[in-house]
Design an enzyme around this catalytic site. Sequence first.
Site, mmCIF file in Angstrom:
data_model
loop_
_atom_site.group_PDB
_atom_site.id
_atom_site.type_symbol
_atom_site.label_atom_id
_atom_site.label_comp_id
_atom_site.label_asym_id
_atom_site.label_seq_id
_atom_site.Cartn_x
_atom_site.Cartn_y
_atom_site.Cartn_z
ATOM 1 N N HIS A 212 10.961 17.241 19.489
ATOM 2 C CA HIS A 212 10.632 18.406 18.742
ATOM 3 C C HIS A 212 10.476 18.426 17.175
ATOM 4 O O HIS A 212 9.514 19.148 16.733
ATOM 5 C CB HIS A 212 11.491 19.492 19.325
ATOM 6 N N GLU A 455 7.484 22.284 34.019
ATOM 7 C CA GLU A 455 7.853 21.191 33.406
ATOM 8 C C GLU A 455 9.015 20.249 33.969
ATOM 9 O O GLU A 455 9.478 19.322 33.295
ATOM 10 C CB GLU A 455 8.164 21.522 31.779
ATOM 11 N N ASP A 479 7.809 17.669 28.733
ATOM 12 C CA ASP A 479 9.116 17.614 29.701
ATOM 13 C C ASP A 479 8.674 17.072 30.714
ATOM 14 O O ASP A 479 9.214 16.318 31.533
ATOM 15 C CB ASP A 479 9.802 18.879 29.677
ATOM 16 N N CYS A 526 0.248 23.441 27.792
ATOM 17 C CA CYS A 526 0.653 23.552 26.409
ATOM 18 C C CYS A 526 1.567 22.392 25.966
ATOM 19 O O CYS A 526 1.976 22.489 24.883
ATOM 20 C CB CYS A 526 1.561 24.918 26.231
#
Length: 596
Positions: A212, A455, A479, A526
């Site tokens: 992240h 995910e 993920d 996404c």
Amino acid sequence: MKTETSGGDTRHQGQEAEEVVYDGLGVGPGIAIGTVHLHDAGAVVVPEYRIAAGRVEAECKRFHHATEMAARQIAKLQRKAEALPTAAGEELGYLLDAYQQMLKGSRLVRGVERHIREERINAEAAVQQQINEIVQGFEAMEDEYLAARAQDIREVGRRLLRHLTKTPYQPFSLLPRSSIILAEELTPADTALLDPAQVAGFATVLGGAQSHTAIMARSLGLPAVISVGGLIRGARHGDLAVIDGMAGKVILRPRPETLALYRQLRANFLRQRRTLTRLRSLPAITRDGARVSLQANMELPSEVEAILMSGAEGVGLLRSEFMFMNRDTVPDEEEQYAILRDVVERLEGRSITIRTLDAGSDKMAPALGIAPGANPALGLRAIRLSLSRPELLEIQLSAILRAGAHGPVRILLPMVATVHEIRYVRSLLDRVVRRLTRQGVRISDPLPPLGVMIEVPGAALAADSLALYADFFAIGTNDLTQYTLAIDRADEAVAHLYDPLHPAVLRLIQFATEAALRARIPVSLCGEIAGDPRFTALLLGLGIRDLSMAAHSIPRVKQRIRSLDLLAATRRARVVMDQSDSARIAQLIDDFNGQR
Ligand code: PEP
Ligand code: MG
């Protein structure tokens, strides 16, 4: 992008001023030239308070957790040190071994425990006190060797304090313009504090390309390189440095000719970006007329401006974690509502997909007081965490429903694995709607669609069942790749194995997309591959028509869409899906992309 500062290495009187080039993983766009700020060197503010007798055990546990975190971080650095050239690696290795020893039942650890138990003080104060005692003892002996050990003890103590206080190392707001931050590690919460007006770019020793922290760098448009072995030891405060976020290079004390080259490369990059912004008002449409929706991923409210400038149709993913970062308390409903309402209003009627809290794993939120388990990515995180604390989820749902009265919103649930989780959230949502209606509070009308992230491999394989309960899907390939291939996305040691082109990942994307299309529910993608033009033809060929990505990536992806033929992309995707080897897949898509 910043302009560079003058000066550089000439200010280091008596020190060598040679150019050094380091390689790492380029994760943020562009090139930065600026002055080094060594981030890890800062002092930590140490809170001091007394604790009740009943809290002693919990405080000792908190201290031991901090020692474990510090040991884990040092173990990662040890692995990095092994990969360095022999002499430098060995020297660093010895030092890190010594740090590890200090974290295991040493005088430092025993002393801290004693202070907590006997004086009933908090762990931070106990660490500080114990370090002072040991260091004073060493200093009194006036021995050079022991003076060096005193430094090591201070360093280990600083690490413990940072884990205990969970504060970012230094306030970034005090940095001069065009700073280049070099750090061992930056957490997503640290990165959220970087102001692109002051910070030109950053580089870290640790971290994976899909962490992240990397995503945050892309969102902020900051040139960044991570997983750079040996970086900190070679750098000095005030050095001139170049960060090449595209080639994954960090150049310290560049020679004049290197600097001139990078100035040129940076000017080219900026020119190219300006050309791309001209695409802003053009539609994302293939040569044979297929329309694609391009939306933005959003990490922080400060991005709204850049999102509007990028030509995004809306926000396809708002990661709501930012509201819980860098603070000790959980934001209440009013605070969350005010933040979300402001974002919704500033989007001026564009839709926004708000994801409920996805804390846990590499996105720790101290306010929630969750201690990571042995496998944090598989532990109490995301929707599991929210459903274990339904009162927190209800507050968040309520804030979203109220913000939805000011513009179109959708609600997205992270890391869903079972239909039970969706049903449970629907029951909470019903309850919140009833309460707000009873109280006469204005909410979204009609109610926001409730969608799920795909995910987790199990969710992708059960996508047809989930589609019966969810209003839309958002495929999260970051993920999905991590869990399908069992590769920690934030761990630089396995970063080279992280491969979204693995046939297993592609089959799961295809399976979930087709399940959504059969159920006639919207499906978007996404994950980070949505923003990489290399993947665009393949994703369109697999049936995806809605992509959400960092705002800065939208123009390049749009350019790719406008240059390709959907029919040809679909044919190529079919060939790709017959392959068993991701190297062959990569070659097939690169060949296709090259045929423009
Ligand atoms: C993903 O996993 O692909 C995703 C978009 O969510 P995040 O990166 O926030 O985990
Ligand atoms: Mg995710």
